[in-house]
Design an enzyme around this catalytic site. Sequence first.
Site, PDB file in Angstrom:
ATOM      1  N   ASP B  88       0.844  -1.203   0.000  1.00  0.00           N
ATOM      2  CA  ASP B  88       0.000   0.000   0.000  1.00  0.00           C
ATOM      3  C   ASP B  88       0.881   1.255   0.000  1.00  0.00           C
ATOM      4  O   ASP B  88       0.831   2.053   0.930  1.00  0.00           O
ATOM      5  CB  ASP B  88      -0.850   0.015   1.284  1.00  0.00           C
ATOM      6  CG  ASP B  88      -2.152  -0.772   1.122  1.00  0.00           C
ATOM      7  OD1 ASP B  88      -2.790  -0.641   0.068  1.00  0.00           O
ATOM      8  OD2 ASP B  88      -2.514  -1.492   2.062  1.00  0.00           O
ATOM      9  N   ARG B  96       5.921   3.476   3.524  1.00  0.00           N
ATOM     10  CA  ARG B  96       5.892   2.206   4.262  1.00  0.00           C
ATOM     11  C   ARG B  96       7.276   1.633   4.522  1.00  0.00           C
ATOM     12  O   ARG B  96       7.420   0.778   5.388  1.00  0.00           O
ATOM     13  CB  ARG B  96       5.092   1.150   3.469  1.00  0.00           C
ATOM     14  CG  ARG B  96       3.702   1.575   3.090  1.00  0.00           C
ATOM     15  CD  ARG B  96       2.771   1.600   4.273  1.00  0.00           C
ATOM     16  NE  ARG B  96       1.426   1.962   3.851  1.00  0.00           N
ATOM     17  CZ  ARG B  96       0.441   2.228   4.705  1.00  0.00           C
ATOM     18  NH1 ARG B  96       0.655   2.165   6.004  1.00  0.00           N
ATOM     19  NH2 ARG B  96      -0.752   2.562   4.266  1.00  0.00           N
ATOM     20  N   ARG B 162      -5.694  10.543   1.221  1.00  0.00           N
ATOM     21  CA  ARG B 162      -5.161   9.505   0.321  1.00  0.00           C
ATOM     22  C   ARG B 162      -5.750   9.645  -1.084  1.00  0.00           C
ATOM     23  O   ARG B 162      -5.196   9.092  -2.044  1.00  0.00           O
ATOM     24  CB  ARG B 162      -5.525   8.119   0.845  1.00  0.00           C
ATOM     25  CG  ARG B 162      -4.977   7.802   2.229  1.00  0.00           C
ATOM     26  CD  ARG B 162      -5.715   6.615   2.852  1.00  0.00           C
ATOM     27  NE  ARG B 162      -5.536   5.381   2.099  1.00  0.00           N
ATOM     28  CZ  ARG B 162      -6.288   4.286   2.232  1.00  0.00           C
ATOM     29  NH1 ARG B 162      -7.312   4.295   3.093  1.00  0.00           N
ATOM     30  NH2 ARG B 162      -6.055   3.216   1.521  1.00  0.00           N
ATOM     31  N   LYS B 192      -8.539   1.827  -6.751  1.00  0.00           N
ATOM     32  CA  LYS B 192      -9.317   1.382  -5.591  1.00  0.00           C
ATOM     33  C   LYS B 192     -10.066   2.554  -4.984  1.00  0.00           C
ATOM     34  O   LYS B 192      -9.686   3.697  -5.238  1.00  0.00           O
ATOM     35  CB  LYS B 192      -8.399   0.717  -4.553  1.00  0.00           C
ATOM     36  CG  LYS B 192      -7.392   1.640  -3.874  1.00  0.00           C
ATOM     37  CD  LYS B 192      -6.354   0.805  -3.137  1.00  0.00           C
ATOM     38  CE  LYS B 192      -5.500   1.663  -2.227  1.00  0.00           C
ATOM     39  NZ  LYS B 192      -4.421   0.939  -1.568  1.00  0.00           N
ATOM     40  N   HIS B 193     -11.149   2.370  -4.254  1.00  0.00           N
ATOM     41  CA  HIS B 193     -11.776   1.099  -3.869  1.00  0.00           C
ATOM     42  C   HIS B 193     -13.111   1.063  -4.590  1.00  0.00           C
ATOM     43  O   HIS B 193     -14.000   1.842  -4.225  1.00  0.00           O
ATOM     44  CB  HIS B 193     -11.979   1.046  -2.368  1.00  0.00           C
ATOM     45  CG  HIS B 193     -10.724   1.365  -1.582  1.00  0.00           C
ATOM     46  ND1 HIS B 193     -10.246   2.641  -1.376  1.00  0.00           N
ATOM     47  CD2 HIS B 193      -9.852   0.526  -0.967  1.00  0.00           C
ATOM     48  CE1 HIS B 193      -9.125   2.577  -0.651  1.00  0.00           C
ATOM     49  NE2 HIS B 193      -8.870   1.328  -0.379  1.00  0.00           N
ATOM     50  N   HIS B 205     -12.723  -0.577   7.964  1.00  0.00           N
ATOM     51  CA  HIS B 205     -11.914  -1.508   8.744  1.00  0.00           C
ATOM     52  C   HIS B 205     -12.662  -1.937   9.997  1.00  0.00           C
ATOM     53  O   HIS B 205     -12.363  -2.954  10.582  1.00  0.00           O
ATOM     54  CB  HIS B 205     -10.594  -0.869   9.138  1.00  0.00           C
ATOM     55  CG  HIS B 205      -9.700  -0.595   7.970  1.00  0.00           C
ATOM     56  ND1 HIS B 205      -9.861   0.501   7.160  1.00  0.00           N
ATOM     57  CD2 HIS B 205      -8.659  -1.288   7.458  1.00  0.00           C
ATOM     58  CE1 HIS B 205      -8.946   0.472   6.210  1.00  0.00           C
ATOM     59  NE2 HIS B 205      -8.206  -0.598   6.366  1.00  0.00           N
ATOM     60  N   ASP B 277     -10.538  -6.083  -1.469  1.00  0.00           N
ATOM     61  CA  ASP B 277      -9.810  -5.489  -0.352  1.00  0.00           C
ATOM     62  C   ASP B 277      -9.655  -6.611   0.687  1.00  0.00           C
ATOM     63  O   ASP B 277     -10.187  -7.709   0.514  1.00  0.00           O
ATOM     64  CB  ASP B 277     -10.562  -4.271   0.208  1.00  0.00           C
ATOM     65  CG  ASP B 277      -9.622  -3.316   0.964  1.00  0.00           C
ATOM     66  OD1 ASP B 277      -8.478  -3.708   1.271  1.00  0.00           O
ATOM     67  OD2 ASP B 277     -10.033  -2.176   1.243  1.00  0.00           O
TER      68      ASP B 277
END
Lengths: 546, 546
Positions: B88, B96, B162, B192-193, B205, B277
Amino acid sequence: MVPPNPGHAANPSLRRQLASLLVVRGSGHSRDGQRRYPRWELSNGELRRLLEQGVGGVILLGGSAEELRLRCAQLRQWAGQPLLLCADVEEGVGQRFEGASWLVPPLALGRLHGEDPERAEGLAERYGRCTGRQARRLGLNWVLGPVCDVNNNPANPVINVRAWGDTVPAASALAAAFLRGCQAEGVLACAKHFPGHGDTSTDSHLELPVIPHGWERLEAVELPPFQAAIAAGVASVMTAHLQLPALDAERPATLSEPVLTGLLRRRLGFTGLVVTDALVMESISAQHGPAQAAELAFLAGADLILMPADAEAALDGLERAVEAGRISPERLQASLERRQRALALCPAEPTPASLETLLAQLEQLVSPQDRALAAELLELSLETHGGGPLPMGPGVNLIRLDSQLNSPQLPARAPALLRPAAAGYGARLLDGLSPSPWSGDPDAPLALERLGEGPVLLQLLVRGNPFRGSAGGDEPWPAVLRQLLAARRLAGLAVYGSPYLWQSLRPLLPPHLPAAYSPGQMPEAQALVLQRLGLAASALEGGFTD
Amino acid sequence: MVPPNPGHAANPSLRRQLASLLVVRGSGHSRDGQRRYPRWELSNGELRRLLEQGVGGVILLGGSAEELRLRCAQLRQWAGQPLLLCADVEEGVGQRFEGASWLVPPLALGRLHGEDPERAEGLAERYGRCTGRQARRLGLNWVLGPVCDVNNNPANPVINVRAWGDTVPAASALAAAFLRGCQAEGVLACAKHFPGHGDTSTDSHLELPVIPHGWERLEAVELPPFQAAIAAGVASVMTAHLQLPALDAERPATLSEPVLTGLLRRRLGFTGLVVTDALVMESISAQHGPAQAAELAFLAGADLILMPADAEAALDGLERAVEAGRISPERLQASLERRQRALALCPAEPTPASLETLLAQLEQLVSPQDRALAAELLELSLETHGGGPLPMGPGVNLIRLDSQLNSPQLPARAPALLRPAAAGYGARLLDGLSPSPWSGDPDAPLALERLGEGPVLLQLLVRGNPFRGSAGGDEPWPAVLRQLLAARRLAGLAVYGSPYLWQSLRPLLPPHLPAAYSPGQMPEAQALVLQRLGLAASALEGGFTD
């Protein structure tokens, strides 16, 4: 491209020889932006230029085992000659390089030595073997340990639990056992900090401590562990930035000819490498420029100059001293030869040619024996009090630690966070940068209303560390314990790190209150301590085996 | 040794085929004990066993660039077949993996697009090139971006900055530009998404969000960025865990045949890879077991199953569905072929055979162009207010951040700490685990007496992040600003991350008060913001170049 050497080159071969006697500091991480301590860690540009000029050693801190492995290969590639690559891995390679074995501090074995010297010595030797073997596999060939200081001053802010003992027999026997183990794995050890840094309550990183003891006391307490280390064949000795008026009224040990040559070389008969402690430390650099500090240390008897405040200036100073005849060619030659002998004794492990071999070596870095050793050390050094499990929450998990930022003790999966959370204890984290938790009342120092409702599990992750200026015991934790007991809110106590703090708190506890102490602060220590407090493992901890 | 496969093996070649369609999660670190998220990241033992059984992809998080490079080589060695290795890395690989380029969040370019669409698109393509090239050099072949959601809900806790835009034209043009850049570097991108996660104020989430919009609105707002991405040749599309009653009254998009097959494949004509996802997310796993979730997703039209809650159970479920005829051989074959085509399009960069080549590649990871891009993005997205330097301290540097533990935003050398310190501002750090800084008075919410004396520099490092359950704006910062102004103690304001928070605070500021905003939270963003507040660089920051 790296710019050509801008320094003096009147005598290039002399300068290259002198450069080989410097040990500069780099980060175990690969990139400049990743340096944790850029004040001390050279940039890659500087590091590469100095290595190409012949600088002979690098002290590394920070990064993972994988990063260190690549870093050591990179530095040797830049240098094109054998290097001394070292690190302050006194508590296992994992103390500084994530993923390797991180063991409880040496003082834990010092305690065991009083009861069972044979077992303690066997464990110290395995401790040295584990550290030496992992260091070698990652590309290091020099471990800056054992600490040979006798930690007979609980307020010592800089040695403390890093020492192998608070008694002379423990410190002597265990430091010698560690170095035998380390050197048996083909890695140089280093007895430090000569002639003994145990009995000081000031931090030589910040100011110059004075040790007022006379010769008899030094012979009885400070020197025996170094004598034991020399007798065991230690390859190097590191000097202390300490003033010892009984030996030299004028200069600190690092710069003192009576201490390094008179005492260490002649009287104690040490024939290996003498390395200064970092010359960039305030206790030296506040008094002497980098050129003068390097020259004085070398003239006093040091072979290697560690972390000069300015490597070029240190080289200039040494070069001028040779050219002016203050450093004789024989003296220089002797240091160069001692360095060569040490390198021949412990050559670096060859860098694997293929990535496949490298990966296989890294996978096998931590052996089952290493894991068993780490667990055995944790078990034997655990101290418990009271019984019965913690009451169920909701409650407060109050944690005091040195610093939350980049704390290897407290990853997101730390048992100190996860296990109390599973029992309903919400974490409150305190460090030196938190909003004040104090009430202003010395008898009831915690402002409890800021922390939340319910029983309190108090977890203290403090110990004496360099640069802290204290041994971690200067907050009113005994009064906090009394306050929480009076309010009937103390549910449990966990102390990680300082045995002195534990000793001061334990007598205050009611007989049944669950409490435990580990000298280790790593997640594995937390798991063990909290197990004894009745908090079972959380699936989120992720396990500690590969 | 790894134990033999304990799973079903009635039809080993079928099971191996199905396994190739799973993407499981691992850590970018090498060792189990280093995992940051052990709840989701498989242990090495599990990972190796699954790869040996034919599992075809791994999503990686955490570790440095160096660690990731070794990790990708290790995973491919374990698998012995071509893998899809993804991450990601929506904000550059450095988001990351420490040491790679970490860029300001995409929404910063969305803002620019309104004024200068051509420049914004050029930068988004370079953003994609930088991300794709560094991903490839480290061993990845699949970047899980661009986010194609239109962030038209400032309270969106999971998409927020994002997104590439809060308008349809910006999100469409910039997401397409990013993916062109990324795929031009030989790395698969992922839109995405699907079909659009921008207009939700709940976090998928944690629970299943419902998007109540009708078809016309979806066609006008949610779908165009995906259509743009498909037109630009995006190799993969990731599904959203969202309920869209207008499209499917029964199932969330990830498990919906009308959404994935009816809309995405047939109506929008997408022929590439459809990936779910993470199925382990609460919004799916609370309703469906791992076997059922995998089967439903596959039947709905997904090719790849990302992060099943239990990989073996997911394989069992898929195998039973094939054997029972619910999944036809043709359908399975089509997914296998789509995976093969994607792999052929973007094969992984071969692992260098020699360590020397590897080191050279790693040294060149971040190019001067990458650095220039990062700096240009920071400059163009900076917003400033007022003027004049901060008054000299002593004062308080009050920092609010999401979490101090393992915060890549705040290494010890962070400008947000060092620069105010040099001006006499002592840091106070607040996160969700700190002792409460609040007074209980909504008009004067900060308990100022707990923070120290003198002028206050307020630095807010907050933004919408997954798992937070909020967009970071739920603390009373406007009231704090009014309080500090009334007490004449507000010295300056720095906001990093949330444009919505900045927009809510800026109107409260007196005209001359020094303040600045950057969408980035990384040390480089802090350096730029604090420069504008008159705080010069500290030598301790260590520089940002190699």
